[in-house]
Motif scaffolding. Structure first.
Motif, PDB file in Angstrom:
ATOM      1  N   LEU A 181       0.810  -1.213   0.000  1.00 34.56           N
ATOM      2  CA  LEU A 181       0.000   0.000   0.000  1.00 34.56           C
ATOM      3  C   LEU A 181       0.849   1.271   0.000  1.00 34.56           C
ATOM      4  N   LEU A 182       2.146   1.123  -0.235  1.00 30.54           N
ATOM      5  CA  LEU A 182       3.047   2.272  -0.227  1.00 30.54           C
ATOM      6  C   LEU A 182       3.421   2.706  -1.638  1.00 30.54           C
ATOM      7  N   TYR A 183       3.648   4.016  -1.789  1.00 32.98           N
ATOM      8  CA  TYR A 183       4.232   4.555  -3.005  1.00 32.98           C
ATOM      9  C   TYR A 183       5.749   4.451  -2.899  1.00 32.98           C
ATOM     10  N   LYS A 184       6.422   4.601  -4.053  1.00 33.54           N
ATOM     11  CA  LYS A 184       7.865   4.396  -4.090  1.00 33.54           C
ATOM     12  C   LYS A 184       8.616   5.313  -3.117  1.00 33.54           C
ATOM     13  N   ASP A 185       8.204   6.593  -3.039  1.00 35.56           N
ATOM     14  CA  ASP A 185       8.905   7.516  -2.146  1.00 35.56           C
ATOM     15  C   ASP A 185       8.756   7.093  -0.687  1.00 35.56           C
ATOM     16  N   GLU A 186       7.613   6.491  -0.344  1.00 35.75           N
ATOM     17  CA  GLU A 186       7.399   6.024   1.031  1.00 35.75           C
ATOM     18  C   GLU A 186       8.264   4.800   1.327  1.00 35.75           C
ATOM     19  N   VAL A 187       8.419   3.933   0.333  1.00 38.46           N
ATOM     20  CA  VAL A 187       9.264   2.750   0.507  1.00 38.46           C
ATOM     21  C   VAL A 187      10.696   3.169   0.831  1.00 38.46           C
ATOM     22  N   ARG A 188      11.166   4.227   0.185  1.00 42.21           N
ATOM     23  CA  ARG A 188      12.524   4.714   0.456  1.00 42.21           C
ATOM     24  C   ARG A 188      12.660   5.233   1.885  1.00 42.21           C
ATOM     25  N   VAL A 189      11.643   5.946   2.368  1.00 39.24           N
ATOM     26  CA  VAL A 189      11.672   6.455   3.744  1.00 39.24           C
ATOM     27  C   VAL A 189      11.720   5.291   4.735  1.00 39.24           C
ATOM     28  N   VAL A 190      10.931   4.254   4.460  1.00 36.15           N
ATOM     29  CA  VAL A 190      10.930   3.069   5.319  1.00 36.15           C
ATOM     30  C   VAL A 190      12.291   2.376   5.265  1.00 36.15           C
ATOM     31  N   GLY A 191      12.887   2.304   4.090  1.00 34.29           N
ATOM     32  CA  GLY A 191      14.201   1.676   3.941  1.00 34.29           C
ATOM     33  C   GLY A 191      15.254   2.364   4.782  1.00 34.29           C
TER      34      GLY A 191
END
Length: 328
Positions: A181-191
């Motif tokens: 349910l995440l967008y790519k920019d959110e995945v980077r923040v989580v990473g």
């Protein structure tokens, strides 16, 4: 669409380390509840999505995660070696390497329809994982780096993704998709919140079918090599000229079409390479990156000189929409 695949309107965008940590805690708990003492088999390409999923699953279930890196023959130059070095040697991941290049290339031989290619590759991925699972014990779950744009594009019929539209209706393993349910920019923040190296978090996106979708038409080993070599030149020059990390995604395409040219004073009839470079925040819309003309000329000279079977270079100026980021 399955309600579990719909992002709630009230879901807050993950833009800070605090929100990312909250998401991580929730997903770790959800994965533990779903998997319990079971084992998860994860396709680890080394891209942002699969790397973040791997880090999340390691945090949740530790050694019960089995990472599998499949070389399907459509990876970028030096990529299998890099994935093994980073994940097995540096991160000490439980990593299985599978060289299935010939198997995948043979499967798509003669196929020209892009959606058919994606489905074939997606189904073959599942077969590979089923085979790897059969060699192990207690594997009942398949982890995937599905993100929200994948679901939206597949559901709207824009294009199938190997981790959404390419999956068979009946599977022997249950899916685990913590970032779907995440967008790519959110995945980077989580990473970043998970402590992944910056070079991995900022790595540009790479489609599951890899270079197979960057060789429009029936795939041949010769055109695959042309894409691989031209892509390596483009990435090298972007890194040298300070564009790495500033441009969201950049790559080359080699369609199944030839044009007349001249090399060493002789007529040639060779392929052309298309350069594509875009910026975006959510992969739903994308703008074209303006590359300095002198750099474009230098890249063109290198590609036409160094890449076998190529005599022309073009630059794609089409934003998304009307084009998608990938050509297929």
């Amino acid at each position: 669409m399955d309600n579990s695949n719909v992002r709630p309107e009230t879901m807050e965008r993950i833009t800070t380390p605090e929100l990312a940590q909250k998401f991580i805690d929730e997903q770790v708990a959800a994965v533990r509840e779903q998997v319990k003492d079971g084992k998860v088999l994860l396709a680890l390409s080394g891209g942002v999505d699969s790397s973040v999923v791997a880090a999340l699953l390691i945090k949740a279930i530790g050694r019960n995660l089995v990472c599998v890196h499949v070389n399907h023959g459509f990876l970028r130059k030096g990529e299998p070696e890099q994935v093994i070095e980073v994940f097995r040697n540096q991160m000490n991941a439980n990593l299985i390497y599978v060289d299935a290049a010939d198997r995948f290339i043979d499967k798509v031989a003669g196929v020209t329809d892009p959606e058919e290619k994606r489905h074939i590759i997606g189904e073959e991925f599942i077969k590979v994982f089923d085979e790897e699972a059969a060699k192990l014990t207690g594997i009942h779950f398949l982890g995937q780096g599905t993100i929200y744009p994948d679901i939206l594009e597949s559901e709207k019929g824009i294009k199938a993704h190997h981790n959404v539209g390419g999956l068979p209706e009946e599977m022997e393993m249950e899916l685990v998709e913590p970032v779907k349910l995440l967008y790519k920019d959110e995945v980077r923040v989580v990473g970043r919140a998970l402590g992944l190296p910056e070079s991995m978090v900022d790595r540009q996106p790479f489609p599951g079918p890899g270079l197979a979708v960057r060789t429009p038409g029936a795939i041949t080993r010769e055109r695959l090599e042309a894409v691989r070599e031209s892509d390596a030149i483009l990435r090298e020059e972007f890194a040298k000229n300070g564009l790495q990390g500033k441009v969201w995604q950049y790559f080359t395409i080699v369609p199944d079409f030839k044009s007349t040219g001249i090399k060493d004073g002789k007529r040639t009839f060779d392929w052309f390479v298309v350069i594509r470079a875009v910026n975006t925040t959510d992969a739903i819309e994308a703008s074209i990156e303006e590359i300095p003309y002198d750099l474009l000329r230098h890249i063109t000279k290198r590609i036409t000189t160094e890449v076998k079977g190529v005599n022309r270079v073009l630059y794609d100026l089409t934003p998304k929409p009307s084009g998608t980021i990938e050509w297929e």
